[in-house]
Structure formats: structure tokens, C-alpha cells
Design a protein around this motif. Structure first.
Motif, PDB file in Angstrom:
ATOM      1  N   GLU A 210       0.930  -1.165   0.050  1.00 30.92           N
ATOM      2  CA  GLU A 210      -0.034  -0.097   0.025  1.00 30.92           C
ATOM      3  C   GLU A 210       0.889   1.347   0.031  1.00 30.92           C
TER       4      GLU A 210
ATOM      5  N   THR B 196       1.037   4.078  -2.870  1.00 30.89           N
ATOM      6  CA  THR B 196       1.040   5.652  -2.521  1.00 30.89           C
ATOM      7  C   THR B 196       1.801   6.294  -3.172  1.00 30.89           C
TER       8      THR B 196
ATOM      9  N   SER C  16      -8.838   3.542  -5.455  1.00 37.26           N
ATOM     10  CA  SER C  16      -7.924   4.092  -4.242  1.00 37.26           C
ATOM     11  C   SER C  16      -6.601   4.719  -4.743  1.00 37.26           C
TER      12      SER C  16
ATOM     13  N   LYS D 202      -5.635   9.034  -4.682  1.00 37.79           N
ATOM     14  CA  LYS D 202      -4.180   9.525  -4.494  1.00 37.79           C
ATOM     15  C   LYS D 202      -3.501  10.248  -5.490  1.00 37.79           C
TER      16      LYS D 202
ATOM     17  N   TYR E  79     -18.022   8.663  -3.597  1.00 40.89           N
ATOM     18  CA  TYR E  79     -16.698   8.044  -3.217  1.00 40.89           C
ATOM     19  C   TYR E  79     -15.640   9.278  -3.459  1.00 40.89           C
TER      20      TYR E  79
ATOM     21  N   ALA F  40     -13.498  11.815  -0.419  1.00 35.42           N
ATOM     22  CA  ALA F  40     -12.101  11.826  -0.509  1.00 35.42           C
ATOM     23  C   ALA F  40     -11.606  13.514  -0.782  1.00 35.42           C
TER      24      ALA F  40
END
Length: 476
Positions: A166, A170, A206, A210, A254, A258
Motif C-alpha cells: 500500500e 501511494t 483508491s 491519491k 466516493y 475523498a
């Protein structure tokens, strides 16, 4: 020359051979000639491990000083074949090791063949990723031929996201976002995020959050959405989610949660535009088939409710479709009569969807633009507006507002001049209406005053006074 006097077949054959072959001059033949391959044409062995060792050694010597790393990569490019080993180079710079298909490290067990001085081994803070982005940008500016190879490398790494931790995901997301903002990478690389195996795991969505946060921290939302539109990704953003969640509502929630509401709003607008195009196409077909106006009204109201399309947008679509439903006469003196006859037929349809002041203004502007763009309609503008006024499609308030401030620039002077007399008539009619309204209000006040005085008299017990308002005549 031989002359044969008999018919011996053997002698005839010998003569044939001699005549056709033996008396010919034979071409000289070079024997023992050896051709030597030029050095530049010799194929060099493909040895990515030798290249790997050189790069890793240089990175380990440079350490965490990214200026030294950039300098090492700049100078090493003159003696190493970056073009041939581009994928190995970028694998090491990002992952610290050569990568096998799927994203696993080939030399993970041998510490001498890996380096921690790479993107995945760096700190997770934003400033460090920005510094690494500068290293890649400098390298690609110096060796322009690496540009395409770098795009392919990032596409490959996005496909391998499942194999990374993860934290590594990122770092890659932030780095990619910064490089997209700087123009080092094109937005088309994001197509790798639509791959099924990372979409269904939720990795794509996800990672995208980012990435977009990093991108929007460098550039404004308009720049980001413009890049997405140019790459034809504006209509594919829903593909970041599994099929059962590919809805505007889910996407909006979603990304809004964020703190990416700008992207959520952008998708809604794009989906609305797509819906409007489909609506216009369907509406055009219904008009060409001459469907009853009642059916068209029902269909449009259902679509407005289902898709949330506002009335001003619908009236604009309606005007376009109505005007496209006819093959117009090329003669200016005949087209006005044809237009009025056609528009009179569809005035009841237009009236249903012009109940708001904004809708009326949109329709007036659409009429103005159409008459300007189609030169044969230039003189028909005022007649069309008057027709719509009489058919209750347009009200005087909207026409006056358009005349004073809401008109568009196209043909402004021509159309304002056409409308001058009609607007003056409307203003006079408005003044008379105001005067009549004032007179009615005065009558109402007087009637109210008389009734009040009658009530007072009744409370005092005067029967004669109570009967007086009933006999009073209203002033003319």
C-alpha cells in the motif's frame, strides 16, 4: 568450326554443346574473397544484468542525494545504452530491482543486486516524491528517446499494482500525479487503471484518488479535467469501479468523501452532456417521424425527471431539433413564411417547456444565434419572436430583458433594430397595465374603506348606516 557430314547423334550432341557453351567467354570468378562485418553492424549481446549492476552501484554510491543521482544518470547515459535497457533502468529507479511479469522482484533475495535508493525505498512525504519527479523529468529532457519508454513503464507498473504494498502504491500514485501535472506523462497512461483484476479489488479507485489529489495540488481542477477530456477519459471514469458500482451517485459519493468534489462535479456534467446528446438524437427521430406533440411532451418530462435535466437545457434542445426537422427554402423571401408556418405547428410543444424566465431567455438567444448563423433567416427574427409572444411561448418580461441586457453579440445591432418598435409597443402596454393596476388598487382601497366604516356604524347600532355601503355606486 566443326562441320559434321553424318547424322551420328553423338556427334550432333557434341556440336550442340560446343556451339552453345564452349565458345562463350566465361565470366571471371573471384575466389577466396572474405567479407568482414563492420563493427557498427555487429550485434551486441543483450546483457541487462551487466547494465543493472552498473546502475545499482551508481545509485548506492549517490545515496539519498537526488542531485547526485541526477548527475550520475546524466553522465552514465553517454556510455550505457539507455535506449536498449530503458525498462531495466526505470524498474530500478522506481522499484529498486528488475521486475518480472506481474511485478515481483527478480533479485529480491540478493542484496547486491537491489538498491533502496529508489522511489519505493524513499520517504512517503510529498516533497520527496516531487524531487524524484524532477529527476525523471531531467533525465527524459536530456535523453528524449526515453519519453515513450517511460510512458510504457508507468503503464506496466499500473498493471502490477496488486504486487506492490500500500505504501508503494501511494508513492507511485503521488509521483504519477506530479508527473502528469508537469506534462512529463500524458493522461492516456491512466487506461491501465481500467484493468479488471485491479478494478474488482478496489485498487484502481483508491490509487486514482491519491493520484488526482497530487495532480490537483500542482494544477487547478480545470487543467486536470481538460487533460482527461483530451485523452477521451472523461466518459470512462466510472470504469474505475466494478460493474455493479458504475453509477454517478457512487462515484460522486466516493470522490466527494475523498475531498475531490471538483472531479465529482466534472463527471456529473460529462454524464449530463452525454445524456443530452442521446436525448437530442431520440427527439430528432421522433420529430422526423411526426409523432404527436402529446407523446413528445410525456417522453421529455420523463427524461427530465430521470436524468435531472433542467428546463432551460430542454428548450435549447427542442429549438435545435425543431429547426433541423425541415429542409428550408433557399430563397429569403419564402423562408420566413415557411418558418412561421412550421414554428406555429410546434409552438404548443415549446410553450410546455418555457414556463421559467430563464427558459424564455435561452430560447430567445437560440433564435438569435440561429438567425445570425443562417443568413436567410436574418429578416425573420422579429416575426418569429412576435409569433412566440402571441402563442404564449414568450412573455413580455423575457423579451424586454433580452432587449436591454440578455442578448448575445451575434447580429446584435440588426436584431435590436428589428425589435425596436415591438419593444416600444410592449413598454407602452406595460405602462397602461401598470396604470390600470393602480386604478384597481385604489378602487379596492376605497371599497375596503367603505366596508370598514359600515362595520363601525353597525357596532354603534345604526341600522341606517349599515345599509349605506350596499347602495354606494363604484366610481368609474
Amino acid at each position: 568450326m566443326f562441320v559434321f557430314t553424318n547424322n551420328n547423334p553423338i556427334l550432333i550432341f557434341i556440336a550442340f554443346i560446343y556451339r552453345n557453351f564452349m565458345n562463350k567467354h566465361q565470366k571471371p570468378v573471384l575466389t577466396g574473397q572474405r567479407f568482414k562485418t563492420r563493427k557498427r553492424d555487429e550485434k551486441e549481446k543483450f546483457e541487462p544484468t551487466v547494465f543493472r549492476d552498473t546502475i545499482i552501484q551508481g545509485l548506492n554510491e549517490a545515496g539519498n542525494e537526488l542531485e547526485s543521482v541526477a548527475k550520475f544518470l546524466d553522465t552514465t547515459g553517454s556510455r550505457l545504452d539507455y535506449r536498449r535497457y530503458a525498462d531495466t533502468l526505470f524498474d530500478i529507479l522506481i522499484a529498486g530491482s528488475m521486475l518480472a511479469p506481474g511485478g515481483t522482484r527478480i533479485d529480491d533475495g540478493d542484496k547486491t543486486k537491489v538498491t533502496v535508493h529508489c522511489v519505493f525505498g524513499a520517504n512517503e512525504d510529498y516533497e520527496t516524491m516531487r524531487n524524484y519527479a524532477q529527476v525523471f523529468s531531467k533525465l527524459i529532457r536530456r535523453y528524449k528517446y526515453l519519453e515513450k519508454a517511460f510512458e510504457e513503464e508507468i503503464k506496466k507498473l499500473l498493471l502490477f499494482l496488486k504486487a506492490f504494498s500500500e505504501a508503494e502504491q501511494t508513492k507511485l500514485a503521488v509521483l504519477t500525479g506530479i508527473l502528469l501535472a508537469g506534462g512529463t506523462l500524458p493522461a492516456t497512461i491512466l487506461t491501465s487503471l481500467f484493468t479488471e483484476n485491479i478494478v474488482k479489488e478496489g485498487i484502481s479507485a483508491s490509487f486514482a484518488v491519491k493520484l488526482f489529489k497530487a495532480w490537483m495540488s500542482e494544477k487547478d481542477a480545470n487543467s486536470v479535467t481538460s487533460s482527461l477530456r483530451k485523452a477521451n477519459l472523461d466518459k470512462r471514469l466510472l470504469e474505475l469501479f466494478p460493474t455493479n458500482r458504475q453509477t454517478v451517485e457512487h462515484f460522486s459519493k466516493y470522490f466527494t468523501d475523498a475531498d475531490l468534489k471538483e472531479l465529482s462535479d466534472f463527471l456529473r456534467v460529462q454524464q449530463s452532456l452525454g445524456t443530452r446528446k442521446e436525448l437530442q438524437k431520440e427527439l430528432q427521430e421522433r420529430l422526423s417521424e411526426e409523432c404527436p406533440i402529446k407523446e413528445i411532451v410525456i417522453y421529455l418530462k420523463e427524461e427530465m425527471k430521470r436524468s435531472g435535466i433542467p428546463e432551460p437545457a430542454v428548450i435549447g434542445l427542442l429549438w435545435t431539433c425543431v429547426m433541423n426537422a425541415v429542409e428550408w427554402n433557399k430563397k429569403e423571401e419564402l423562408v420566413a413564411e415557411q418558418a412561421l408556418k412550421h414554428l406555429k405547428q410546434y409552438s404548443p410543444l415549446l410553450a410546455v417547456f418555457s414556463t421559467q424566465g430563464q427558459s424564455e431567455l435561452v430560447l430567445l438567444q437560440k433564435v438569435q444565434e440561429y438567425c445570425y448563423d443562417n443568413i436567410h433567416f436574418m429578416k425573420a427574427f422579429q416575426k418569429i419572436v412576435v409569433l412566440f409572444y402571441k402563442a404564449d411561448v414568450l412573455g413580455e418580461e423575457a423579451i424586454l430583458k433580452w432587449y436591454k441586457e440578455a442578448h448575445v453579440a451575434k447580429g446584435k445591432s440588426v436584431f435590436l433594430d428589428q425589435m425596436k418598435k415591438f419593444v416600444e409597443w410592449l413598454q407602452n402596454a406595460e405602462e397602461e397595465k401598470t396604470q390600470n393596476r393602480s386604478l384597481k388598487e385604489k378602487r379596492t382601497e376605497r371599497r375596503s374603506g367603505l366596508q370598514t366604516s359600515g362595520m363601525k356604524a353597525a357596532s354603534a347600532g345604526s341600522l341606517r348606516a349599515t345599509s349605506r355601503p350596499c347602495c354606494v355606486e363604484e366610481p368609474v
